[in-house]
Design an enzyme around this catalytic site. Structure first.
Site, mmCIF file in Angstrom:
data_model
loop_
_atom_site.group_PDB
_atom_site.id
_atom_site.type_symbol
_atom_site.label_atom_id
_atom_site.label_comp_id
_atom_site.label_asym_id
_atom_site.label_seq_id
_atom_site.Cartn_x
_atom_site.Cartn_y
_atom_site.Cartn_z
ATOM 1 C CD GLU A 210 39.825 47.198 39.228
ATOM 2 O OE1 GLU A 210 39.249 46.097 39.131
ATOM 3 O OE2 GLU A 210 40.984 47.398 38.840
ATOM 4 C CE LYS A 343 45.385 45.288 33.300
ATOM 5 N NZ LYS A 343 46.228 45.056 34.493
#
Length: 434
Positions: A210, A343
């Protein structure tokens, strides 16, 4: 305007694994959406359909999901001539056609790809920006720019170091607007790089999935110390706070927790939920930690409840709640946490994501919109967070294009809103509070 054609294909995510991309055509043009994929996944998530053909992409191909779209979902949606603005109708139709509790027939990755593309087409059909269309679908009259939570130190299942806890984040809550929050985040990130390089050498500044750094440290407290130092060096001690994603389900071992789970197993070092809670409380006391995600295992309900009642900070449910209205309702009932991690691919459709968000907000929770560790250049979640007014988003470090794609889209949205732009700032937990 109805759907003329839908075509899905396999593309690659940011980890080099296949994922689903969907092209949807109306008379207004082509609308494209790509689906993300997580590494540390909650066991209660909707099913991401993989081919499991070990001779191809290590079993991670998504040709079955693609085929479900091209051969089954596409013909059904095209023949029904539904208007692309009818998000809920279209999502419900796909969910009914799938007919399973966790979308295991078509795959959540198939249904979501189409759902996202429909949402983008719906915005253009209405002649409004995507964030405004999402706000309409959610029944929101205003839109809000979020505080970014930059994951700048990676551990857990996202990194090859010894660190047990998965993410150490910086939140520039003291910024005046989103653009300033980006600048603060980037400057702290570059200061952090120098701090890590000086202390651990240049190879410690390689980045994880990330975009955060993954220095080979074992002590989670050392991660917080590095952040504190970098924030101070950048000159933003009064403007930046810290968030963590522990992802504790990854190191839950028969009722206890193993903070050295990447080393050979040794039950003598496991700690109890209470000991782990005390460790978090020491972090909160010594550092500006304002948010902890997944502090305990996804089924350790008692530990969650006890901690949320006493910690005095934002406690975020991700593996616990998996964006699923049923799990959220249980967590609300048991007072297990006070913030939902949203999400879209955990639940698998735009409509259900909106429902999950509204359910959390209606119960006084915060909501943080999130990327996945396997991402694409798709920027849907940037518009989503603005339209849903959740006030907080985590989509990685200010590094790696698939992360910056979302942050850059938020910069564009703020610019487009001009003087009407409202930034969540210190109210990131409840940005709609008057």
């Amino acid at each position: 305007m109805s759907i003329l054609k839908i075509h899905a294909r396999e593309i690659f995510d940011s980890r080099g694994n296949p994922t689903v991309e969907v092209d949807l055509f109306t008379s207004k043009g082509l609308f494209r959406a790509a689906v993300p994929s997580g590494a540390s996944t909650g066991i209660y998530e909707a099913l991401e359909l993989r081919d499991n053909d070990k001779t191809r992409y290590m079993g991670k191909g998504v040709s079955k999901a693609v085929e479900h779209i091209n051969k089954t979902i596409a013909p059904a949606l095209v023949s029904k001539k539904l208007n692309v603005t009818e998000q809920e109708k279209i999502d419900k139709l796909m969910i009914e056609m799938d007919g399973t509790e966790n979308k295991s027939k078509f795959g959540a990755n198939a249904i979501l790809g189409v759902s996202l593309a429909v949402c983008k087409a719906g915005a253009v059909e209405k002649g409004v920006p995507l964030y405004r269309h999402i706000a309409d679908l959610a029944g929101n009259s205003e839109v809000i720019l979020p505080v970014p939570a930059f994951n700048v130190i990676n551990g857990g299942s996202h990194a090859g170091n010894k660190l047990a806890m998965q993410e150490f984040m910086i939140l520039p809550v003291g910024a005046a607007n989103f653009r300033e929050a980006m600048r603060i985040g980037a400057e702290v990130y570059h200061n952090l790089k120098n701090v890590i390089k000086e202390k651990y050498g240049k190879d410690a500044t390689n980045v994880g999935d990330e975009g955060g750094f993954a220095p080979n440290i074992l002590e989670n407290k050392e991660g917080l110390e590095l952040l504190k130092t970098a924030i101070g060096k950048a000159g933003y001690t009064d403007k930046v706070v810290i968030g963590m994603d522990v992802a504790a389900s990854e190191f839950f071992r028969s009722g206890k927790y193993d903070l050295d789970f990447k080393s050979p197993d040794d039950p003598s070092r496991y700690i109890s939920p209470d000991q782990l809670a005390d460790l978090y409380k020491s972090f909160i006391k010594d550092y500006p930690v304002v948010s902890i995600e997944d502090p305990f295992d996804q089924d350790d309900w008692g530990a969650w409840q006890k901690f949320t009642a006493s910690a005095g900070i934002q406690v975020v449910g991700d593996d616990l709640t998996v964006t699923n209205p049923k799990r959220i309702a249980k967590a609300v009932n048991e007072k297990s946490c006070n913030c939902l991690l949203l999400k879209v691919n955990q639940i698998g459709s735009v409509t259900e994501s909106l429902q999950a968000c509204k359910l959390a907000q209606a119960n006084g929770w915060g909501v943080m919109v999130s990327h996945r560790s396997g991402e694409t250049e798709d920027t849907f979640i940037a518009d989503l967070v603005v339209g849903l007014c959740t006030g907080q988003i985590k989509t990685g470090a200010p590094c790696r294009s698939e992360r910056l794609a979302k942050y850059n889209q938020l910069l564009r949205i703020e610019e487009e809103l001009g003087s009407k732009a409202k930034f969540a700032g210190r109210n990131f937990r409840n940005p709609l509070a008057k």
